[in-house]
Every structure is written in C-alpha cells, then in structure tokens.
Design a protein around this motif. Sequence first.
Motif, mmCIF file in Angstrom:
data_model
loop_
_atom_site.group_PDB
_atom_site.id
_atom_site.type_symbol
_atom_site.label_atom_id
_atom_site.label_comp_id
_atom_site.label_asym_id
_atom_site.label_seq_id
_atom_site.Cartn_x
_atom_site.Cartn_y
_atom_site.Cartn_z
ATOM 1 N N MET A 2 21.300 31.665 25.488
ATOM 2 C CA MET A 2 20.789 32.536 26.551
ATOM 3 C C MET A 2 19.440 33.118 26.135
ATOM 4 O O MET A 2 19.186 34.328 26.233
ATOM 5 C CB MET A 2 21.769 33.652 26.881
ATOM 6 N N ALA A 3 18.557 32.216 25.649
ATOM 7 C CA ALA A 3 17.228 32.625 25.187
ATOM 8 C C ALA A 3 16.177 31.800 25.910
ATOM 9 O O ALA A 3 16.421 30.647 26.293
ATOM 10 C CB ALA A 3 17.096 32.445 23.682
ATOM 11 N N GLY A 4 14.986 32.361 26.098
ATOM 12 C CA GLY A 4 13.897 31.665 26.751
ATOM 13 C C GLY A 4 13.283 30.605 25.853
ATOM 14 O O GLY A 4 13.289 30.732 24.618
ATOM 15 N N GLU A 5 12.734 29.534 26.475
ATOM 16 C CA GLU A 5 12.117 28.450 25.712
ATOM 17 C C GLU A 5 10.936 28.942 24.888
ATOM 18 O O GLU A 5 10.658 28.420 23.818
ATOM 19 C CB GLU A 5 11.658 27.342 26.672
ATOM 20 N N SER A 6 10.228 29.931 25.387
ATOM 21 C CA SER A 6 9.051 30.428 24.671
ATOM 22 C C SER A 6 9.412 31.406 23.562
ATOM 23 O O SER A 6 8.548 31.809 22.792
ATOM 24 C CB SER A 6 8.094 31.109 25.659
ATOM 25 N N GLN A 7 10.675 31.797 23.496
ATOM 26 C CA GLN A 7 11.085 32.799 22.513
ATOM 27 C C GLN A 7 11.597 32.170 21.226
ATOM 28 O O GLN A 7 11.317 32.645 20.127
ATOM 29 C CB GLN A 7 12.158 33.709 23.120
ATOM 30 N N VAL A 8 12.355 31.097 21.350
ATOM 31 C CA VAL A 8 12.950 30.466 20.174
ATOM 32 C C VAL A 8 13.091 28.977 20.443
ATOM 33 O O VAL A 8 13.519 28.588 21.530
ATOM 34 C CB VAL A 8 14.319 31.111 19.844
ATOM 35 N N PRO A 9 12.666 28.109 19.501
ATOM 36 C CA PRO A 9 11.977 28.445 18.251
ATOM 37 C C PRO A 9 10.484 28.645 18.502
ATOM 38 O O PRO A 9 9.973 28.265 19.552
ATOM 39 C CB PRO A 9 12.225 27.201 17.393
ATOM 40 N N ARG A 10 9.790 29.165 17.490
ATOM 41 C CA ARG A 10 8.343 29.300 17.620
ATOM 42 C C ARG A 10 7.731 29.584 16.249
ATOM 43 O O ARG A 10 8.446 29.909 15.288
ATOM 44 C CB ARG A 10 7.974 30.399 18.606
ATOM 45 N N ALA A 11 6.408 29.437 16.205
ATOM 46 C CA ALA A 11 5.665 29.738 14.978
ATOM 47 C C ALA A 11 5.265 31.207 14.999
ATOM 48 O O ALA A 11 4.746 31.698 16.001
ATOM 49 C CB ALA A 11 4.427 28.853 14.882
ATOM 50 N N VAL A 12 5.510 31.896 13.906
ATOM 51 C CA VAL A 12 5.161 33.321 13.805
ATOM 52 C C VAL A 12 4.459 33.557 12.475
ATOM 53 O O VAL A 12 4.579 32.769 11.534
ATOM 54 C CB VAL A 12 6.411 34.226 13.918
ATOM 55 N N GLN A 13 3.740 34.649 12.410
ATOM 56 C CA GLN A 13 3.059 35.044 11.179
ATOM 57 C C GLN A 13 3.442 36.485 10.849
ATOM 58 O O GLN A 13 3.297 37.382 11.684
ATOM 59 C CB GLN A 13 1.546 34.913 11.325
ATOM 60 N N ILE A 14 3.959 36.687 9.642
ATOM 61 C CA ILE A 14 4.397 38.003 9.182
ATOM 62 C C ILE A 14 3.769 38.248 7.816
ATOM 63 O O ILE A 14 3.927 37.420 6.899
ATOM 64 C CB ILE A 14 5.933 38.088 9.077
#
Length: 511
Positions: A273-285
Amino acid sequence: MKCPKCGNNVPDGSLFCNQCGTPLKQEINCPSCNNIIPANSVFCPMCGKMVKNDMEKAETFNDRQARLRREREAATAVQQPAAPRPVAQPLPPQPQPQPKPVEDPWQVQKATQDSPAPDSNYDNDNDNEAQDNSHFKRNVMLGVGIIVSVIILLFLLRMCNGGSDRDRPSTLANDSTSSLTINGQDPLALFNAEMGRSSFMGDGAHTACAVGFPAADGKEATVMGITFLNEPNNRSFYKIYRMTQNGNSWHLELMDTKYLNGRSLTFDNTELMAGESQVPRAVQIDGKDYLYFAYKNMPQGAHEGSTGRVSLGLFDIHSKDLTIIDYDGTIKTRDDGRQYIYGKPLQAISSNAARFLKQEAENIKVIYFPTEEEIKAEEEAREAEEEEKALNDPDNAATKWNVDNNEAITSAKSGQEVTTKTKTYDKPIFNNDDKHKSIKNSAYTVFSDTKGGVYGFNLDTRKYFVIYKPSSESTPTDIGWADSDNSILNMRTSEGRYQFDLKNNKLKAIQ
C-alpha cells in the motif's frame, strides 16, 4: 676465421678469401712496438696497446652496397657506346588471343621482382633485399587487414547480442519497480539485460526492483537491483546487486545476500500500500548514497491473528552497510476488508538512517499505527488473555473458582441459593499431601484439605472440580453427607455452614 673485407667465414689456414679473393694475413707488425703479432689481434700481446688492424675495417652490408654502386657508376662512365640494335620487322597478323584470367597482384608483383631487368648490373644481394622488403610490406598489409576484419566482426556480434537482450523475455516478476533513468534508459531494463548475460540467474530468483543513480561528482552511473526467491521448504532469500558503468558496458557484482527461514517475501507496492514514487528509490543521507526499499516479510502460512512483519531497508551503495527496521504486529482485518499489521519497530531508532526509515514507515500503509486508546485496549485484552490462560492451569483451579464465583458467594452468605460456575480438569487439582478428609458415595468422591478447600471427583466422567474455596487460607473444612443418595453435601467452613448439591452445582448457607 673471417675475411676482414667481406666478413665471409673462410677455412682456417687459407691465404685468400674464397668469396672476394682478399689476401688473408696471418701475422702483422704492431704499429706501436713493431713486434710481429697475430693479424686478428685487437690489443698487442707485447706492449698492450690497441692494434689498428684490418678486422676493424670489415665492411658492413650498407658500406658494401654503397661501394658496389660506386663501382657500377664508374664502370658505366668508361663503357663504350652500345651498337645500334637492328630495327624489328613487322610480324604478320596473329589471331586475337582470348583474355586471360586476372592474375593475383601479389604473384604479379613477386614475378616482377624476381625477374631481372635487362642489362641490369645489380647483384644477387640487391635482389634479396628487394624481395625481403616486398614480403615485409605484404605481411604488414595482411596483418592490418586481419585486424580490421576482426574489429568489424566483434562489432557486429556485439550489436547482435544487444538486440537479442532487448528482445529476450524478462524474468521480472509482477512485484517490480524501477526508478530514475540512466542516459534515458530504464534501469529495470538495464538490470534485467545484464542479469540475463550473467551467471547470477541460475538461482531461480525473480527481479524485485531496480533503481538508477546517475553519474555525478566524479562518480560513475550506477544501477542497484534486488532479486528474491520464496522457498516453501527451504530458506527464502533476497540479493542486492550493483551495476557500474564502464564506458559503453556495465560491470555487475553481487553485494549482499539475506536468508530468511520460513518467511514469505513480497516486494509488491500494492501489497505494501505504497506509492511507486515512494519505494524503492535513491536517497542521500549525510552525503551518502543509499538504496531505499521495503517488503512484506510474513511467516509462511500467515493468517488473521498471527504475527506479521514489514521490513524497511537502507543499503549504502559504496560501503555495503545495510540498515533494517522491522515492524512486527498482529495481522488484523479492518473495516475496508484488507489485512493490516499493527506494527511497532523492533530495533532501536538511534541513527539518522534508522530515523529516516521510521519516517518512511508512515508511507507504508499496510503498517497500521494504533491510537493511544487502541494501544491501551490491546494491552488490557492481552493481560486478560494471559490471566485467563494462567487460571486455566490446573494448579490455579482454586483461584479461578474464587474469581468466577465471588459474587455468588456473597449472595449465598445473604441466604440466597446460587448456582456456581464449575470447571472440570483431567488431573488432580490439589496437593495430596494437604488432604484432610475424604468421603464417598456411588457417584462422587469428596476431599477437603488443610487450607479450607473442598474438591470433588466425578466417578463417571473421571473429572476433578472445585466445590468450595475460602477467599483466604483458613482452618480445614469439615464435610459430611446430608443426603448421600442425592449427593447433597454439608460443609462447615471458617466463613460459615453451607450445603452444596453436587448434581446441580447449587450452593446455599444453612444454620
């Protein structure tokens, strides 16, 4: 020995060179001390000085060629004019010859080189040199042609392979997602193509997702991909791969493998129940590049009321560090008919990566975060369930009777006849060492213990049950039959006198 002029090897003891006729001196005079020394001496054996002998004057091949040219030019200068040649008479007409097959240019060239020119004064050495040069040039040209042909062939093969990869059916499962294009190409397609060319697909896994990291700040373009496999009778697993771009090609390597015994994995965003743009994705922390992903991690055969899990992960694409936060909770069906996991994080939230995952968990709607009231109600229900479980233990039979019959005892003391709640057990519910007295009729055996409790045993059903238990430990209760045939029991307790009907579970106070 060698001729000092032409360098030809001549037999020892020869006085003249058998190649050029040069006289061969066996001995010479040292130019420094005038002593007679061997002709091939480099240093004088008498005075030790260097000897300027004819061996140093031996001609090299180039010197010899230059000398021969000079001699030919000198001979041409003094040569008498040649007599005029006779005029050729015309020949009668001849039939037109048929055209000959085209000759091999290499053979023609070789024949031309091998045939001496008329009136040529060149010697055999010049012919050999020209022939060697011709062979060298031919070999160079052949080598260049072969190299060009191989390069063209490799290019054509590469194009054919690339086309077949694009047309190859994808092993991608339905629960797959890609993110960020790489040079206009879908990272999921790139990942599947490279996996198809590699030997990694032999494990039977399906592609879960692929995420692109475009080239930036001196770092090459990267694609991160995940594959997974559910094994009903074995360990399920998922694997994390990294693809790095090297020119027009990609380098694929396995970065990490996680095995999960007895679990069923789902990377489908619909299930999460998650959006396509939310997971998975590339992030920087904190300046580091991560692959963020999430999946349902359920026990095999999970059902309503069992414990489910949703796992969220951050994978550092350079250091290979993996941070996982698991949300465990009871699987419950809500009003919309969908199952949710009433989850709480199992791991401590201490790093920035973990804090990011906790924040992202709110976007995974399959995780239900209950309100404070719901949490309190769940805790109370859980405590009641645990207490009930404990009371149902035969060792706690007397305590359970008091809990179930507290109001009935109060009513019985006021003179009312009440029906008690009685639970039966398959094994003894009192300590035999505490037994005070026992009586028996045709249907029941009744025991009293030293702590004031009274217990019964049904001879027909072979079940044990509690008849009476004071609220606190007291003196032993005296028991006797008021009506043995009808199983009416009299009891004199520390709290008063009671009469109990064993057949109907009726209790009343008596005087």
